[in-house]
Design a protein around this motif. Structure first.
Motif, PDB file in Angstrom:
ATOM      1  N   ASN A   3       3.184  -5.091  -5.313  1.00 55.64           N
ATOM      2  CA  ASN A   3       1.948  -4.910  -4.565  1.00 55.64           C
ATOM      3  C   ASN A   3       1.578  -6.232  -3.932  1.00 55.64           C
ATOM      4  O   ASN A   3       1.559  -7.255  -4.592  1.00 55.64           O
ATOM      5  N   THR A   4       1.290  -6.215  -2.639  1.00 53.88           N
ATOM      6  CA  THR A   4       0.914  -7.447  -1.959  1.00 53.88           C
ATOM      7  C   THR A   4      -0.283  -7.193  -1.080  1.00 53.88           C
ATOM      8  O   THR A   4      -0.536  -6.080  -0.658  1.00 53.88           O
ATOM      9  N   THR A   5      -1.000  -8.250  -0.811  1.00 53.20           N
ATOM     10  CA  THR A   5      -2.016  -8.178   0.212  1.00 53.20           C
ATOM     11  C   THR A   5      -1.279  -8.163   1.536  1.00 53.20           C
ATOM     12  O   THR A   5      -0.200  -8.723   1.651  1.00 53.20           O
ATOM     13  N   ASP A  31     -10.381  -2.688  -0.588  1.00 53.85           N
ATOM     14  CA  ASP A  31      -9.126  -2.734   0.146  1.00 53.85           C
ATOM     15  C   ASP A  31      -8.531  -1.333   0.240  1.00 53.85           C
ATOM     16  O   ASP A  31      -8.801  -0.473  -0.593  1.00 53.85           O
ATOM     17  N   VAL A  32      -7.693  -1.125   1.253  1.00 49.49           N
ATOM     18  CA  VAL A  32      -7.024   0.162   1.450  1.00 49.49           C
ATOM     19  C   VAL A  32      -5.572   0.016   1.012  1.00 49.49           C
ATOM     20  O   VAL A  32      -4.860  -0.885   1.459  1.00 49.49           O
ATOM     21  N   PHE A  33      -5.137   0.896   0.138  1.00 50.53           N
ATOM     22  CA  PHE A  33      -3.772   0.873  -0.373  1.00 50.53           C
ATOM     23  C   PHE A  33      -2.873   1.689   0.537  1.00 50.53           C
ATOM     24  O   PHE A  33      -3.203   2.806   0.914  1.00 50.53           O
ATOM     25  N   VAL A  34      -1.714   1.129   0.898  1.00 51.35           N
ATOM     26  CA  VAL A  34      -0.705   1.826   1.701  1.00 51.35           C
ATOM     27  C   VAL A  34       0.637   1.639   1.014  1.00 51.35           C
ATOM     28  O   VAL A  34       0.971   0.534   0.569  1.00 51.35           O
ATOM     29  N   SER A  35       1.413   2.720   0.947  1.00 48.81           N
ATOM     30  CA  SER A  35       2.732   2.648   0.333  1.00 48.81           C
ATOM     31  C   SER A  35       3.729   3.390   1.208  1.00 48.81           C
ATOM     32  O   SER A  35       3.478   4.510   1.635  1.00 48.81           O
ATOM     33  N   VAL A  36       4.871   2.749   1.469  1.00 43.31           N
ATOM     34  CA  VAL A  36       5.955   3.360   2.233  1.00 43.31           C
ATOM     35  C   VAL A  36       7.259   3.009   1.522  1.00 43.31           C
ATOM     36  O   VAL A  36       7.620   1.831   1.420  1.00 43.31           O
ATOM     37  N   TRP A  41       1.104  -2.219   0.070  1.00 42.68           N
ATOM     38  CA  TRP A  41       0.203  -3.208   0.664  1.00 42.68           C
ATOM     39  C   TRP A  41      -1.227  -2.831   0.326  1.00 42.68           C
ATOM     40  O   TRP A  41      -1.575  -1.668   0.226  1.00 42.68           O
ATOM     41  N   TYR A  42      -2.058  -3.844   0.134  1.00 40.23           N
ATOM     42  CA  TYR A  42      -3.502  -3.681   0.067  1.00 40.23           C
ATOM     43  C   TYR A  42      -4.055  -4.309   1.342  1.00 40.23           C
ATOM     44  O   TYR A  42      -3.905  -5.505   1.551  1.00 40.23           O
ATOM     45  N   ILE A  43      -4.666  -3.507   2.180  1.00 45.38           N
ATOM     46  CA  ILE A  43      -5.180  -3.966   3.463  1.00 45.38           C
ATOM     47  C   ILE A  43      -6.659  -4.290   3.291  1.00 45.38           C
ATOM     48  O   ILE A  43      -7.456  -3.420   2.927  1.00 45.38           O
ATOM     49  N   LYS A  44      -7.014  -5.520   3.542  1.00 49.96           N
ATOM     50  CA  LYS A  44      -8.408  -5.963   3.395  1.00 49.96           C
ATOM     51  C   LYS A  44      -9.244  -5.442   4.550  1.00 49.96           C
ATOM     52  O   LYS A  44      -8.916  -5.632   5.713  1.00 49.96           O
ATOM     53  N   ARG A  45     -10.332  -4.763   4.213  1.00 47.29           N
ATOM     54  CA  ARG A  45     -11.240  -4.247   5.247  1.00 47.29           C
ATOM     55  C   ARG A  45     -11.922  -5.401   5.975  1.00 47.29           C
ATOM     56  O   ARG A  45     -12.293  -6.395   5.374  1.00 47.29           O
ATOM     57  N   GLY A  46     -12.068  -5.249   7.287  1.00 54.46           N
ATOM     58  CA  GLY A  46     -12.777  -6.225   8.093  1.00 54.46           C
ATOM     59  C   GLY A  46     -11.931  -7.405   8.534  1.00 54.46           C
ATOM     60  O   GLY A  46     -12.376  -8.210   9.347  1.00 54.46           O
ATOM     61  N   ALA A  47     -10.712  -7.516   8.043  1.00 56.30           N
ATOM     62  CA  ALA A  47      -9.842  -8.643   8.404  1.00 56.30           C
ATOM     63  C   ALA A  47      -8.727  -8.161   9.327  1.00 56.30           C
ATOM     64  O   ALA A  47      -8.194  -7.068   9.149  1.00 56.30           O
ATOM     65  N   LEU A  48      -8.371  -8.966  10.296  1.00 55.80           N
ATOM     66  CA  LEU A  48      -7.247  -8.661  11.172  1.00 55.80           C
ATOM     67  C   LEU A  48      -5.977  -9.096  10.440  1.00 55.80           C
ATOM     68  O   LEU A  48      -5.825 -10.266  10.092  1.00 55.80           O
TER      69      LEU A  48
END
Length: 82
Positions: A3-5, A31-36, A41-48
């Motif tokens: 798991n990574t940011t 954070d939003v979790f995405v897995s493929v 990935w953990y996607i931080k809200r509000g950050a590009l």
């Protein structure tokens, strides 16, 4: 399973990266979790952030499903109000 940011840490050489920003909302601040394919990935809200195109596609489809669910919910509520 790693798991990574969101960053280029969890990418494959030559993989296309895209920039995304998940907006901050009053309801969802985490954070939003995405897995493929066992890549996470953990996607931080509000950050590009830059993520692989495959992860961005998962986020796009997620938004489409949420929109469809809200439309359905509104349709059901309007039927029950009649």
């Amino acid at each position: 399973m790693k798991n990574t940011t969101a960053s280029s840490k969890n990418t494959i050489d030559g993989e296309k990266l895209v920039k995304v920003r998940i907006p901050l909302t009053g309801e969802d601040t985490g954070d939003v979790f995405v897995s493929v394919n066992d890549r996470n990935w953990y996607i931080k809200r509000g950050a590009l952030v830059e993520i692989p195109e495959c992860a961005a596609e998962v986020l796009m489809r997620r938004e489409e499903r949420i929109s469809e669910a809200l439309e359905y919910e509104n349709k059901v509520q309007s039927r029950s109000a009649e």
